[in-house]
Design a protein around this motif. Structure first.
Motif, mmCIF file in Angstrom:
data_model
loop_
_atom_site.group_PDB
_atom_site.id
_atom_site.type_symbol
_atom_site.label_atom_id
_atom_site.label_comp_id
_atom_site.label_asym_id
_atom_site.label_seq_id
_atom_site.Cartn_x
_atom_site.Cartn_y
_atom_site.Cartn_z
ATOM 1 N N ALA A 139 0.828 -1.217 0.000
ATOM 2 C CA ALA A 139 0.000 0.000 0.000
ATOM 3 C C ALA A 139 0.861 1.264 0.000
ATOM 4 O O ALA A 139 0.531 2.241 -0.674
ATOM 5 N N SER A 140 1.958 1.238 0.733
ATOM 6 C CA SER A 140 2.785 2.447 0.837
ATOM 7 C C SER A 140 3.679 2.676 -0.379
ATOM 8 O O SER A 140 4.194 3.778 -0.561
ATOM 9 N N THR A 141 3.867 1.670 -1.205
ATOM 10 C CA THR A 141 4.744 1.828 -2.372
ATOM 11 C C THR A 141 4.005 1.748 -3.701
ATOM 12 O O THR A 141 4.615 1.955 -4.747
ATOM 13 N N ASP A 142 2.722 1.466 -3.660
ATOM 14 C CA ASP A 142 1.977 1.271 -4.908
ATOM 15 C C ASP A 142 2.026 2.478 -5.830
ATOM 16 O O ASP A 142 2.123 2.329 -7.035
ATOM 17 N N HIS A 143 1.947 3.679 -5.270
ATOM 18 C CA HIS A 143 1.970 4.866 -6.122
ATOM 19 C C HIS A 143 3.315 5.030 -6.823
ATOM 20 O O HIS A 143 3.378 5.596 -7.911
ATOM 21 N N TYR A 144 4.415 4.541 -6.236
ATOM 22 C CA TYR A 144 5.717 4.596 -6.902
ATOM 23 C C TYR A 144 5.774 3.599 -8.062
ATOM 24 O O TYR A 144 6.452 3.842 -9.049
ATOM 25 N N ALA A 145 5.106 2.477 -7.890
ATOM 26 C CA ALA A 145 5.266 1.361 -8.810
ATOM 27 C C ALA A 145 4.702 1.622 -10.196
ATOM 28 O O ALA A 145 4.972 0.867 -11.110
ATOM 29 N N SER A 146 3.930 2.679 -10.374
ATOM 30 C CA SER A 146 3.407 2.930 -11.716
ATOM 31 C C SER A 146 3.481 4.392 -12.145
ATOM 32 O O SER A 146 3.222 4.693 -13.289
ATOM 33 N N ASN A 147 3.830 5.272 -11.251
ATOM 34 C CA ASN A 147 3.908 6.694 -11.605
ATOM 35 C C ASN A 147 5.324 7.205 -11.429
ATOM 36 O O ASN A 147 5.983 6.889 -10.442
ATOM 37 N N PHE A 148 5.752 8.019 -12.364
ATOM 38 C CA PHE A 148 7.096 8.552 -12.351
ATOM 39 C C PHE A 148 7.014 10.061 -12.532
ATOM 40 O O PHE A 148 6.455 10.536 -13.519
ATOM 41 N N ILE A 149 7.538 10.834 -11.573
ATOM 42 C CA ILE A 149 7.514 12.294 -11.699
ATOM 43 C C ILE A 149 8.452 12.689 -12.827
ATOM 44 O O ILE A 149 9.638 12.347 -12.804
ATOM 45 N N ASP A 150 7.918 13.378 -13.827
ATOM 46 C CA ASP A 150 8.755 13.760 -14.964
ATOM 47 C C ASP A 150 9.007 15.261 -15.077
ATOM 48 O O ASP A 150 9.824 15.698 -15.867
ATOM 49 N N HIS A 151 8.292 16.069 -14.274
ATOM 50 C CA HIS A 151 8.624 17.494 -14.213
ATOM 51 C C HIS A 151 8.094 18.113 -12.925
ATOM 52 O O HIS A 151 7.140 17.616 -12.341
ATOM 53 N N VAL A 152 8.785 19.173 -12.508
ATOM 54 C CA VAL A 152 8.405 19.893 -11.298
ATOM 55 C C VAL A 152 8.383 21.381 -11.648
ATOM 56 O O VAL A 152 9.266 21.882 -12.338
ATOM 57 N N ASP A 153 7.369 22.088 -11.179
ATOM 58 C CA ASP A 153 7.232 23.519 -11.423
ATOM 59 C C ASP A 153 7.467 24.280 -10.130
ATOM 60 O O ASP A 153 6.954 23.897 -9.070
ATOM 61 N N TYR A 154 8.249 25.370 -10.233
ATOM 62 C CA TYR A 154 8.516 26.245 -9.095
ATOM 63 C C TYR A 154 8.094 27.662 -9.461
ATOM 64 O O TYR A 154 8.146 28.052 -10.626
ATOM 65 N N ILE A 155 7.708 28.426 -8.469
ATOM 66 C CA ILE A 155 7.290 29.803 -8.700
ATOM 67 C C ILE A 155 7.900 30.705 -7.625
ATOM 68 O O ILE A 155 8.089 30.278 -6.490
ATOM 69 N N ASN A 156 8.250 31.928 -8.043
ATOM 70 C CA ASN A 156 8.768 32.926 -7.115
ATOM 71 C C ASN A 156 8.266 34.281 -7.599
ATOM 72 O O ASN A 156 8.855 34.891 -8.477
ATOM 73 N N GLU A 157 7.162 34.735 -7.043
ATOM 74 C CA GLU A 157 6.551 35.994 -7.465
ATOM 75 C C GLU A 157 7.020 37.178 -6.634
ATOM 76 O O GLU A 157 6.820 38.325 -7.017
ATOM 77 N N ASP A 158 7.660 36.916 -5.486
ATOM 78 C CA ASP A 158 7.956 37.979 -4.541
ATOM 79 C C ASP A 158 9.352 38.577 -4.684
ATOM 80 O O ASP A 158 9.596 39.687 -4.232
ATOM 81 N N ASN A 159 10.283 37.864 -5.271
ATOM 82 C CA ASN A 159 11.647 38.345 -5.364
ATOM 83 C C ASN A 159 11.876 39.021 -6.707
ATOM 84 O O ASN A 159 11.795 38.390 -7.754
ATOM 85 N N LYS A 160 12.198 40.313 -6.698
ATOM 86 C CA LYS A 160 12.378 41.105 -7.932
ATOM 87 C C LYS A 160 13.555 40.615 -8.766
ATOM 88 O O LYS A 160 13.591 40.828 -9.969
ATOM 89 N N ASP A 161 14.528 39.946 -8.115
ATOM 90 C CA ASP A 161 15.677 39.427 -8.864
ATOM 91 C C ASP A 161 15.254 38.369 -9.879
ATOM 92 O O ASP A 161 15.987 38.082 -10.825
ATOM 93 N N TYR A 162 14.080 37.780 -9.674
ATOM 94 C CA TYR A 162 13.645 36.669 -10.519
ATOM 95 C C TYR A 162 12.424 37.014 -11.358
ATOM 96 O O TYR A 162 11.686 36.120 -11.774
ATOM 97 N N GLU A 163 12.183 38.299 -11.623
ATOM 98 C CA GLU A 163 10.985 38.684 -12.382
ATOM 99 C C GLU A 163 10.865 37.932 -13.696
ATOM 100 O O GLU A 163 9.795 37.470 -14.069
ATOM 101 N N LYS A 164 11.976 37.776 -14.395
ATOM 102 C CA LYS A 164 11.904 37.097 -15.696
ATOM 103 C C LYS A 164 11.719 35.588 -15.541
ATOM 104 O O LYS A 164 11.417 34.893 -16.495
#
Length: 181
Positions: A139-164
């Motif tokens: 039960a604790s490993t079933d989600h690993y056995a068929s799904n693979f994370i292929d991308h991760v999204d990050y966001i930073n709206e508050d720091n002006k150094d990263y506006e672009k």
């Protein structure tokens, strides 16, 4: 964005993960771990003298099957079959991928080994514990056995150094973490 800039971005206190995506990988077998668990549960309910032997064998098959599904996910299944890896070696590799594989799995496997190699009948409480632990592992490993994370999204709206770079998507090529079939 170069690597050093990316690291700085990810380490910034205002950067947070905002999403991820998964790819589905077929790690199935003709008989799946949940079916073996069902067989073991049925064995326990039977009136046969050998019900604990059968239940333990089916619970062990469930554990082996789940371990093999995880090895399939990371591309080690064929190698494990070719080199006849035992259960402890499979668990050792699974732990290296930081998937929960508690040491108790090796301990309960000793119960099965005593039955299989020294012909000692398992006791009812040993079999029930084995079955419960096997069920929890699956039960604790079933989600690993068929799904693979292929991308991760990050966001930073508050720091002006990263506006672009207010949002960064990191694609994880399957070849980075997964070996060939």
């Amino acid at each position: 964005m170069d690597t050093l800039e990316l690291i700085k971005y990810l380490e910034d206190k205002d950067t947070r993960r905002c999403g991820w995506g998964m790819d589905v990988i077929d790690t199935s077998f003709e008989t799946m771990p949940s079916e073996f668990i069902g067989f073991a549960e049925s064995d326990l309910q039977s009136s046969f003298d050998h019900k604990y032997i059968n239940a333990l064998s089916n619970a062990k098959r469930a554990l082996d099957c789940q371990a093999d599904r995880l090895l399939k996910l990371f591309g080690y299944y064929k190698e494990s079959q070719d080199k006849f890896w035992g259960f402890p070696k499979k668990l050792e590799l699974i732990q290296k991928f930081e998937i929960i594989a508690p040491r108790v799995l090796n301990k309960i496997n000793k119960t099965r080994n005593l039955m299989e190699h020294q012909y000692i009948k398992p006791k009812s409480d040993q079999v029930e514990d084995f079955l419960d632990i096997a069920s929890l592992f699956i039960a604790s490993t079933d989600h690993y056995a068929s799904n693979f994370i292929d991308h991760v999204d990050y966001i930073n709206e508050d720091n002006k150094d990263y506006e672009k770079y207010s949002e960064v998507n990191i694609n994880i090529p399957l070849s980075v973490t997964r070996r060939g079939h």
